[in-house]
Motif scaffolding. Structure first.
Motif, PDB file in Angstrom:
ATOM      1  N   UNK A 224       7.297   5.288   1.991  1.00  0.00           N
ATOM      2  CA  UNK A 224       6.496   4.558   2.977  1.00  0.00           C
ATOM      3  C   UNK A 224       6.271   3.133   2.487  1.00  0.00           C
ATOM      4  N   UNK A 225       5.805   2.295   3.406  1.00  0.00           N
ATOM      5  CA  UNK A 225       5.576   0.894   3.088  1.00  0.00           C
ATOM      6  C   UNK A 225       4.313   0.382   3.775  1.00  0.00           C
ATOM      7  N   UNK A 226       3.712  -0.604   3.133  1.00  0.00           N
ATOM      8  CA  UNK A 226       2.548  -1.291   3.687  1.00  0.00           C
ATOM      9  C   UNK A 226       2.867  -2.774   3.624  1.00  0.00           C
ATOM     10  N   UNK A 227       3.024  -3.414   4.764  1.00  0.00           N
ATOM     11  CA  UNK A 227       3.513  -4.795   4.790  1.00  0.00           C
ATOM     12  C   UNK A 227       2.423  -5.842   4.576  1.00  0.00           C
ATOM     13  N   UNK A 228       1.174  -5.462   4.767  1.00  0.00           N
ATOM     14  CA  UNK A 228       0.080  -6.420   4.596  1.00  0.00           C
ATOM     15  C   UNK A 228      -0.995  -5.802   3.698  1.00  0.00           C
ATOM     16  N   UNK A 229      -1.486  -6.569   2.713  1.00  0.00           N
ATOM     17  CA  UNK A 229      -1.186  -7.984   2.469  1.00  0.00           C
ATOM     18  C   UNK A 229       0.198  -8.169   1.838  1.00  0.00           C
ATOM     19  N   UNK A 230       0.874  -9.256   2.223  1.00  0.00           N
ATOM     20  CA  UNK A 230       2.209  -9.512   1.690  1.00  0.00           C
ATOM     21  C   UNK A 230       2.158  -9.882   0.220  1.00  0.00           C
ATOM     22  N   UNK A 231       1.154 -10.666  -0.161  1.00  0.00           N
ATOM     23  CA  UNK A 231       1.023 -11.105  -1.553  1.00  0.00           C
ATOM     24  C   UNK A 231      -0.109 -10.332  -2.230  1.00  0.00           C
TER      25      UNK A 231
END
Length: 319
Positions: A155-162
């Motif tokens: 799975x992925x979590x795009x935010x926060x990007x940094x």
């Protein structure tokens, strides 16, 4: 304060060290300047990287007298590492994620690599048979590490990007946004992580530590924020203290350890987060990039010094 010189042979990957590995979800007593240095304690050994390539390994069986017993060469600088079930998961800024089998202490061997993000992975934290990774400019990724040599992104979590720093405690991830604030994610279903809350905090985060039910965030604005996470879905800031220009602040038990550019090595009693008290202080030569606290000893990695610096806390801290 004692310093011990370290030398590492090149062109060889070896490890003469006996390590007892336990599955951990956070290194509460270990912290470093993101992207520059890393120190981790496992069993009676310290794994240390500075601004150069590779790892140096010390046996810490005799408190205050570390003995270098091995080193591991990598192509780039080690940014982070974690351990589980006889494997070391090492984040290298050139090779990406390296999986190293250390079950035979005299013959460490790289059994796997994860190249998808190149050197983009900046942090890697294990929880159970899963791990959470921060990827530069791309947010977070969750991996299944049940087959250690072949991590699977699930799975992925795009935010926060940094992501500046992260910690995982009791199936919740605490993520410091590079641009400010703290995100909390529920990881009970690793395949479907859910953001539960975001709290806006003053300043730009530099690192996170956890002690009991409190999370500590030091910032580039000379502050350490103390956040109550007894209820992970409703974190609240308790107080904030001035820590000077401190690249590194580590937490262990009811003490906070600060390596300040202005005031040296400082120790605070944080047993009552609403009344922080300084209980120890010592001059510090140079800039600390990373530290780990183990019982009554602090292990520091200093900038521009190929040394491990050791501070005896038992005689430093007043009762």
């Amino acid at each position: 304060m004692k310093s011990f010189k370290m030398k590492c042979l090149t062109g060889v990957l070896f490890c003469f060290v006996l390590v007892t590995f336990i599955s951990v979800i956070a290194h509460a007593g270990c912290i470093g300047v993101t992207g520059r240095a890393c120190v981790r304690l496992e069993g009676e050994n310290a794994f240390l990287s500075n601004t150069d390539q590779g790892l140096k390994i010390f046996e810490m069986s005799e408190s205050g007298k570390p003995k270098m017993v091995g080193c591991m060469e990598t192509k780039g600088c080690v940014l982070d590492m974690d351990f589980a079930n006889g494997f070391a998961y090492v984040v290298d800024d050139q090779e990406g994620l390296l999986i190293i089998d250390v079950s035979n202490p005299e013959r460490c061997a790289t059994v796997g690599k994860y190249h998808k993000y190149g050197g983009g992975i900046k942090s890697f934290k294990i929880f159970g048979q899963y791990a959470l990774a921060a990827v530069s400019g791309q947010g977070l990724r969750v991996f299944d590490i049940s087959t250690p040599a072949v991590p699977q992104e699930i799975s992925r979590i795009d935010a926060p990007a940094q992501v500046q720093s992260l910690a995982v405690v009791d199936q919740f991830a605490y993520v410091a946004n590079f641009n400010g604030g703290l995100h909390v994610f529920d990881l009970q279903n690793p395949a479907r992580p859910v953001e539960t809350v975001f709290i806006d905090l003053p300043g730009r985060p530099r690192g996170l530590g956890v002690s009991g039910t409190h999370l500590y965030m030091n910032t580039s604005e000379r502050r350490m924020h103390i956040i109550d996470i007894a209820s992970p879905t409703s974190p609240r800031m308790v107080t904030s203290i001035d820590i000077g220009r401190s690249p590194v602040a580590a937490i262990a038990g009811d003490r906070a350890y600060i390596a300040s550019l202005d005031d040296g090595f400082l120790v605070f009693d944080i047993s009552n987060p609403e009344r922080i008290v300084e209980v120890g202080k010592k001059e510090l030569e140079g800039i600390c990039l990373a530290m780990c606290i183990s019982e009554n000893v602090a292990y520091l990695s200093m900038a521009d010094k190929d040394e491990l610096t050791v501070i005896d806390l038992q005689h430093l801290v007043s009762n």
